[in-house]
Scaffold this motif. Structure first.
Motif, short mmCIF file in Angstrom:
data_model
loop_
_atom_site.label_atom_id
_atom_site.label_comp_id
_atom_site.label_asym_id
_atom_site.label_seq_id
_atom_site.Cartn_x
_atom_site.Cartn_y
_atom_site.Cartn_z
N ARG A 248 42.40 24.57 57.34
CA ARG A 248 41.74 25.85 57.53
C ARG A 248 41.56 26.63 56.21
O ARG A 248 41.08 27.75 56.21
CB ARG A 248 42.51 26.69 58.55
CG ARG A 248 42.64 26.03 59.94
CD ARG A 248 41.28 25.72 60.56
NE ARG A 248 40.42 26.86 60.59
CZ ARG A 248 40.42 27.81 61.53
NH1 ARG A 248 41.26 27.70 62.55
NH2 ARG A 248 39.59 28.81 61.47
N VAL B 102 43.49 28.16 54.04
CA VAL B 102 44.08 29.49 53.93
C VAL B 102 44.31 29.87 52.46
O VAL B 102 43.82 30.90 51.98
CB VAL B 102 45.39 29.59 54.73
CG1 VAL B 102 45.96 31.00 54.64
CG2 VAL B 102 45.18 29.20 56.19
N SER C 163 40.99 30.14 50.50
CA SER C 163 40.16 31.31 50.80
C SER C 163 40.86 32.60 50.37
O SER C 163 40.22 33.59 50.05
CB SER C 163 39.77 31.35 52.28
OG SER C 163 40.87 31.64 53.10
N ASN C 164 42.19 32.56 50.35
CA ASN C 164 42.99 33.67 49.81
C ASN C 164 42.68 33.85 48.31
O ASN C 164 42.47 34.98 47.84
CB ASN C 164 44.47 33.31 50.05
CG ASN C 164 45.44 34.42 49.72
OD1 ASN C 164 45.09 35.48 49.23
ND2 ASN C 164 46.71 34.16 49.97
N ARG C 165 42.61 32.73 47.59
CA ARG C 165 42.24 32.81 46.17
C ARG C 165 40.83 33.40 46.01
O ARG C 165 40.57 34.20 45.11
CB ARG C 165 42.24 31.40 45.53
CG ARG C 165 43.58 30.90 45.11
CD ARG C 165 43.47 29.74 44.10
NE ARG C 165 42.83 28.56 44.64
CZ ARG C 165 43.45 27.64 45.37
NH1 ARG C 165 44.73 27.76 45.65
NH2 ARG C 165 42.80 26.58 45.82
N VAL D 216 39.27 35.48 47.99
CA VAL D 216 39.31 36.93 48.20
C VAL D 216 39.86 37.63 46.96
O VAL D 216 39.28 38.60 46.45
CB VAL D 216 40.15 37.30 49.44
CG1 VAL D 216 40.38 38.80 49.51
CG2 VAL D 216 39.47 36.81 50.72
N GLY E 105 37.81 38.25 44.06
CA GLY E 105 36.69 39.17 44.25
C GLY E 105 35.39 38.47 44.62
O GLY E 105 34.30 39.04 44.52
N TRP F 229 34.28 37.22 47.60
CA TRP F 229 33.67 37.38 48.94
C TRP F 229 32.40 38.25 48.91
O TRP F 229 31.34 37.83 49.40
CB TRP F 229 34.73 37.89 49.92
CG TRP F 229 34.33 37.87 51.37
CD1 TRP F 229 33.27 37.22 51.94
CD2 TRP F 229 35.01 38.53 52.44
NE1 TRP F 229 33.26 37.44 53.30
CE2 TRP F 229 34.30 38.23 53.64
CE3 TRP F 229 36.15 39.34 52.51
CZ2 TRP F 229 34.70 38.74 54.87
CZ3 TRP F 229 36.55 39.83 53.76
CH2 TRP F 229 35.83 39.52 54.93
N PRO F 230 32.48 39.47 48.33
CA PRO F 230 31.26 40.30 48.34
C PRO F 230 30.15 39.71 47.47
O PRO F 230 28.98 40.02 47.68
CB PRO F 230 31.73 41.64 47.75
CG PRO F 230 33.22 41.61 47.83
CD PRO F 230 33.62 40.17 47.72
N ASP G 191 30.00 34.13 52.53
CA ASP G 191 30.99 33.47 53.38
C ASP G 191 31.62 32.25 52.72
O ASP G 191 30.94 31.44 52.09
CB ASP G 191 30.33 33.01 54.69
CG ASP G 191 30.19 34.16 55.68
OD1 ASP G 191 30.79 35.22 55.43
OD2 ASP G 191 29.50 33.98 56.69
N TYR G 192 32.94 32.14 52.90
CA TYR G 192 33.66 30.96 52.42
C TYR G 192 33.34 29.80 53.38
O TYR G 192 33.15 30.02 54.57
CB TYR G 192 35.17 31.27 52.42
CG TYR G 192 35.95 30.23 51.68
CD1 TYR G 192 36.00 30.23 50.30
CD2 TYR G 192 36.61 29.21 52.37
CE1 TYR G 192 36.68 29.25 49.61
CE2 TYR G 192 37.29 28.23 51.69
CZ TYR G 192 37.33 28.26 50.30
OH TYR G 192 38.00 27.28 49.63
N LEU H 235 33.24 26.57 55.95
CA LEU H 235 33.96 26.29 57.19
C LEU H 235 35.15 25.36 56.95
O LEU H 235 35.12 24.52 56.07
CB LEU H 235 33.03 25.60 58.20
CG LEU H 235 31.85 26.42 58.73
CD1 LEU H 235 30.99 25.54 59.64
CD2 LEU H 235 32.35 27.63 59.50
N GLY H 236 36.17 25.52 57.79
CA GLY H 236 37.29 24.60 57.78
C GLY H 236 37.19 23.59 58.90
O GLY H 236 36.14 23.44 59.52
#
Lengths: 338, 338
Positions: free
Chosen positions: B139, B141, B144-146, B148, B151, B153-154, B158-159, B161-162
């Motif tokens: 998934r 995690v 995708s945490n990295r 975010v 910076g 995401w904006p 979209d990251y 799919l898992g």
């Protein structure tokens, strides 16, 4: 005559086989397209999209839209009363997300419009992701992964201990199709489950708390997976976080505005709660920068629903709802409009 | 007379109450101390540590060590034949880790020495961590945490799919106290379980594969949680990874050398397997730097056992084994020496 002929000619040109198919009015904002043309069969449905270039230049398309009985709302595209005013024949809004806070549900009820959501299409994946976030916060997976990648292990030695998942008291806020799946998973890890929801659920073995404050007081972890409504907006506030306590962990896979985000940031920065796993935010895609430096926080970019399988399952449930509506059968995933 | 008096005087001085307590010979390398003095009750055991400064300067301590019947091995401190030669009275080695690849078990068997390990103290936590690593890889995690925190995401949207955990075919290599707990957890996520181990286990409902190659061929995920022995060294090699396939995921919470790490790195860098969640490495704390840039890899610094609860549980099982040995009762967590 000439005008009439031209009219006939025009009618002939646009009278394609799709004219006889059930009409699906697409509603979306530009960023939520969900590639619908690739999975909604054009052989079964006549798709009418006001964002298509041809739409505004074709008066007949606009007239047609006014006769549409079904509106398909793509992703969390906001659907306002103003939009529904423009389409007076709509009887059913087929949604394509789990949460429906982008719709005015009470307005739909007033108009006698039925509404569907993504049903169970996302439930397993969101439940999985909730457990992933919780495990990550407690066992520091992401943070220790950063530690390794920064080359710190050989230099600074062992990464600090984490906290065991088994034995934790889990408070689930919203025991719907997602919350109940989270419970099943966490029981296999040896957790104790309790929950809060609008009403006590029949046939559910877990302790029920009528208010979130009492649930928080008696929980090590709060997992937020309820719908965002006027009643649940900022439901997780300062008082709830204080009740959860300094070691408490919050996981949010519902909607950002279920939590008073400014307060949450303060609680995390001050260390007044133990940690958080957040997939949703009040002002997406903006994530409060104060959280970027915290190791007890896991931040994912609204990805709890995001697997290939979940997307395919969503396509299925949307098509099943369209089929059901146009053949006068019960909808597959209707939403209760209170 | 004077010499004799001095001898008596010396004996009198060291004849403290602890002299009558059961003697525990500590064996450790400097980095594995486990703060043993804080939790091994000095009122119950006489602790003799060759790394204590006083040890080498006290001939009586060295003589005493030779009479010790029990050796407590702290963490994965290597225990060689050479060390055991120096302590000829040892009848029992109490270990404090789940894996015992730092001991020469066949040498212990030859000497008639019984050996214990951490028993179930770590099993739940290691099982939890295995699921955390697997969920994280599937998934995304950590990755995708990295995303975010960087910076992105904006800016980038979209990251990706898992992949859904439910429905995956999980191959567990080593269905012991850890592996069976992993199975229980993953069944709650809707996974199918199969396993490989030295022997088919009675009363286990999951399909058994006599060799890892067949297990890999029939699995989406391999979770490695068996003991490291001469037979299992580099058990997960090129052939096994090829059998697992391009979408396959490997999770290793056993020991680094169960996998041919150089091959694994190549497979991951080339994209010839789908991803990996690794808690252990061949040359800890060194982690291959080629992995640092990969988003389909989660790297934790040997933390699968590392919770406060697991450490307390370990203290309990060690003390229970000491108590059992000195009161001639059955050991709590003896290891089968084949």
């Amino acid at each position: 005559m000439a005008a009439s002929k031209a009219g006939q000619h025009h009618q002939h040109e646009t009278n394609t086989p799709s004219d006889n198919l059930p009409l699906v009015l697409i509603h979306r904002i530009p960023q939520f397209d969900l590639s619908y043309k690739s999975w909604l069969p054009a052989t079964k449905f006549r798709l009418l999209d006001p964002l298509d270039q041809s739409f505004s230049s074709t008066p007949s398309a606009q007239t047609l839209a006014q006769s549409a009985r079904l509106l398909l709302c793509l992703g969390p595209s906001p659907l306002t009363q103003h939009t529904l005013d423009r389409y007076p024949s709509i009887e059913c809004v087929v949604g394509s997300s789990a949460g429906l806070d982008h719709l005015d549900l009470s307005d739909c009820r007033r108009r006698g419009i039925t509404v569907t959501n993504a049903g169970d299409a996302f439930s397993d994946d969101v439940a999985d992701f909730s457990v992933a976030l919780l495990l990550d916060v407690l066992r520091r997976v992401s943070a220790s992964n950063r530690y390794v990648r920064a080359g710190s292990w050989p230099v600074k030695g062992d990464y600090p201990l984490g906290s065991k998942l088994g034995g934790k008291q889990i408070g689930i806020v919203g025991l719907g199709s997602i919350g109940s799946r989270i419970a099943t998973r966490l029981e296999a890890f040896g957790c104790s489950i309790a929950y809060n929801s609008r009403k006590k659920k029949p046939h559910v073995p877990f302790p029920y708390y009528e208010n979130v404050h009492d649930l928080a007081t008696n929980s090590d972890v709060l997992i937020i997976c309820c719908a965002l409504t006027n009643e649940t907006h900022h439901m997780i506030n300062k008082d709830i976080m204080t009740a959860l306590g300094k070691e408490g962990v919050i996981v949010n896979v519902g909607r950002g505005a279920l939590i008073d985000e400014k307060e949450l940031v303060q609680f995390l920065v001050r260390g007044d709660i133990g940690g958080a796993g957040l997939d949703v935010y009040e002002n997406e895609p903006v994530v409060p920068r104060e959280l970027f430096g915290l190791d007890n926080v896991v931040l994912s970019p609204h990805r709890a629903v995001a697997t290939t399988d979940a997307i395919l399952a969503l396509h299925k449930v949307v098509i099943a709802n369209l089929d059901a509506f146009f053949s006068n059968k019960p909808l597959v995933s209707p939403v209760e409009l209170e």
